[in-house]
Design an enzyme around this catalytic site. Structure first.
Site, PDB file in Angstrom:
ATOM      1  N   HIS A  60       0.749  -6.812   3.680  1.00  0.00           N
ATOM      2  CA  HIS A  60       2.137  -6.626   3.224  1.00  0.00           C
ATOM      3  C   HIS A  60       3.016  -6.161   4.377  1.00  0.00           C
ATOM      4  CE1 HIS A  60       4.861  -5.034  -0.281  1.00  0.00           C
ATOM      5  NE2 HIS A  60       5.575  -5.580   0.700  1.00  0.00           N
ATOM      6  N   HIS A  62       6.812  -7.179   6.714  1.00  0.00           N
ATOM      7  CA  HIS A  62       8.057  -7.936   6.839  1.00  0.00           C
ATOM      8  C   HIS A  62       8.368  -8.079   8.326  1.00  0.00           C
ATOM      9  CE1 HIS A  62       9.145  -7.392   2.517  1.00  0.00           C
ATOM     10  NE2 HIS A  62       8.471  -6.270   2.674  1.00  0.00           N
ATOM     11  N   PHE A  63       8.280  -9.291   8.835  1.00  0.00           N
ATOM     12  CA  PHE A  63       8.620  -9.534  10.236  1.00  0.00           C
ATOM     13  C   PHE A  63      10.014 -10.129  10.401  1.00  0.00           C
ATOM     14  CE2 PHE A  63       4.076  -9.689  12.233  1.00  0.00           C
ATOM     15  CZ  PHE A  63       3.944  -8.327  11.974  1.00  0.00           C
ATOM     16  N   ARG A  64      10.738 -10.312   9.286  1.00  0.00           N
ATOM     17  CA  ARG A  64      12.162 -10.667   9.284  1.00  0.00           C
ATOM     18  C   ARG A  64      12.493 -11.983   9.987  1.00  0.00           C
ATOM     19  NH1 ARG A  64      12.850  -6.990   5.373  1.00  0.00           N
ATOM     20  NH2 ARG A  64      12.979  -4.818   6.088  1.00  0.00           N
ATOM     21  N   ASP A 151       8.231 -10.628  -3.257  1.00  0.00           N
ATOM     22  CA  ASP A 151       8.385  -9.219  -2.879  1.00  0.00           C
ATOM     23  C   ASP A 151       9.805  -8.904  -2.434  1.00  0.00           C
ATOM     24  OD1 ASP A 151       7.681  -6.541  -2.149  1.00  0.00           O
ATOM     25  OD2 ASP A 151       7.818  -7.198  -0.078  1.00  0.00           O
ATOM     26  N   HIS A 178       6.153  -7.153  -6.836  1.00  0.00           N
ATOM     27  CA  HIS A 178       7.039  -5.996  -6.651  1.00  0.00           C
ATOM     28  C   HIS A 178       7.495  -5.573  -8.046  1.00  0.00           C
ATOM     29  CE1 HIS A 178      10.286  -3.832  -4.241  1.00  0.00           C
ATOM     30  NE2 HIS A 178      10.622  -3.615  -5.503  1.00  0.00           N
ATOM     31  N   HIS A 231       2.564  -1.713  -3.428  1.00  0.00           N
ATOM     32  CA  HIS A 231       3.050  -0.344  -3.134  1.00  0.00           C
ATOM     33  C   HIS A 231       3.160   0.533  -4.383  1.00  0.00           C
ATOM     34  CE1 HIS A 231       6.598  -2.676  -4.143  1.00  0.00           C
ATOM     35  NE2 HIS A 231       6.839  -3.067  -2.898  1.00  0.00           N
ATOM     36  N   ASP A 304       3.639  -2.178   4.007  1.00  0.00           N
ATOM     37  CA  ASP A 304       4.991  -2.601   3.642  1.00  0.00           C
ATOM     38  C   ASP A 304       5.933  -2.367   4.821  1.00  0.00           C
ATOM     39  OD1 ASP A 304       7.173  -3.574   2.252  1.00  0.00           O
ATOM     40  OD2 ASP A 304       7.428  -1.790   0.987  1.00  0.00           O
TER      41      ASP A 304
END
Length: 424
Positions: A60, A62-64, A151, A178, A231, A304
């Site tokens: 989990h 987030h590399f955007r 998510d 989520h 999460h 996360d």
């Protein structure tokens, strides 16, 4: 050829915890334990006092990328992962454009080939994250997508969720949810309770998580789908997952290091650096999470990792985005807060950060077996260090200034050293 000598080898998949050597040749593990040291090794590492474990796997992050690369990109996120001891990560689909079709997925897969970790791209459950129509799960699964998730947003249409679960069960893949019903979120990023009231803020009720977890656990029990509750943050949600696993053992929960380390009072000290969805809750919730980790209700630790720019996080609380970075502090928080406080053994921590993620998401890795890819982490359990700088583009962490135990010394991917402490 690479030889790692005199390390404590912890491989929960093989119930191994012993002092020994690891020989690596052509990107795979050639021998573990007693190893012939008289081979023409390219490098010999004396790892006395260090632990060698399967490379960590974060399901989990987030590399955007694409869309928000001023916050993070595939390469910077991968470097942060390698520095944290991770050899595999699963990127969430809330990019721009959203990762809901073959073209976006293929682009990310192609651009990630040179990254210093194995990067797996998840795909959206619903087209455009609109919660109305399913993506082409079969096509995307055939492209190598290991998981489907919206998510960042809850899926409010229960009929669509059930349909997704039926498809996921037939495709033998994971759905990751989520769980926040917006009807009970009066203000994001902070628990609705004594702390939010003291700060003059509206918060997110625990009901927001609980009603969604209850719904999706029951749907997963009915369909037999493999489902991950992302999460997890409330004591009631932990109890519901514990019950639901009796009906469908393929229901799992993940927890972040910040949710097992902090409670809602951290927002009073760290302000927006402790703002995240779901929010940090009461101490009783944190204690329930620790119990859930101990009894395997919670099988996975995932960060996360959610980078934001300093300018975004420096806004007033209600205007700042939710989320914190976590890849570079995750292992140390696990050691400091779980192992050294006797919540988990070191082997159990490695299970939740490597073995279980590989098993649940059907990924390579999670083992130091002979013949397996040489993906591993080498760390000093007792070395203390202060959280200060990051390989990530972002520094939105409530742990800045903390002294933690557990320093990653080296990360190895397919036999190649991709991170080495002191060599940055």
């Amino acid at each position: 050829m690479l030889l790692i000598k005199n390390c404590r080898i912890i491989d929960p998949a093989n119930q191994l915890d012993q002092i020994g050597n690891i020989a690596i040749k052509d990107g795979v593990i050639e021998a573990v334990g007693q190893v012939d040291e008289n081979q023409p090794y390219d490098r010999i590492i004396d790892a006395s006092g260090f632990i060698a474990a399967p490379g960590l796997i974060d399901v989990h992050v987030h590399f955007r990328d694409p869309g928000f690369t001023y916050k993070e990109d595939l390469m910077s996120g991968s470097r942060a992962a390698a520095r944290g001891g991770f050899t595999s990560v699963l990127c969430m689909a809330n990019t721009s454009p959203i990762a809901d079709n073959a073209a976006v997925i293929k682009d990310i897969q192609e651009r990630s080939k040179d990254c210093p970790v194995h990067l797996y791209q998840t795909a959206a459950i619903s087209k455009g994250f609109k919660g109305k129509e399913l993506t082409d799960m079969k096509q995307l699964k055939e492209m190598g997508v290991p998981c489907f998730t919206d998510d960042g947003l809850p899926l409010m249409n229960a009929g669509l969720v059930r349909e997704a679960m039926v498809q996921a069960a037939s495709l033998d893949c994971v759905l990751s949810f989520h769980e926040e019903d917006p009807a009970f979120v009066h203000g994001s990023g902070i628990n609705e309770g004594a702390v939010s009231e003291a700060m003059g803020l509206m918060g997110a009720m625990r009901d927001a998580e609980n009603v969604m977890v209850a719904r999706d656990c029951m749907l997963a029990a009915a369909t037999g789908a493999s489902v991950s509750i992302q999460h997890i943050s409330s004591k009631e949600a932990v109890a519901m997952v514990r019950f639901a696993k009796q009906l469908n053992p393929k229901i799992v929960a993940e927890v972040t290091p910040h949710h097992f380390t902090l409670n809602e009072t951290a927002v009073q000290k760290a302000a927006t650096l402790a703002k995240m969805n779901p929010p940090l809750r009461e101490e009783a919730d944190r204690q329930a999470i620790l119990t859930g980790l101990q009894d395997d209700t919670i099988e996975i630790i995932a960060t996360d990792h959610a980078p934001h720019s300093a300018e975004e996080k420096n806004r007033e609380f209600v205007k700042a985005p939710s989320g914190i970075i976590g890849l570079e502090t995750s292992l140390a928080l696990g050691i400091s807060e779980l192992v050294h406080k006797k919540i988990l053994t070191m082997s159990q921590l490695i299970e939740k950060m490597s073995v279980n993620p590989a098993r649940v998401y059907k990924l390579p890795g999670g083992t130091l077996s002979v013949g397996a890819a040489a993906d591993l982490v080498l760390f000093d359990e007792n070395e203390k260090w202060q959280v200060a700088d990051f390989a990530s583009k972002a520094n939105n962490s409530p742990f800045i200034g903390w002294e933690l135990s557990g320093k990653v010394k080296m990360t190895v991917l397919a036999g190649k050293v991709v991170y080495e402490d002191g060599a940055e």
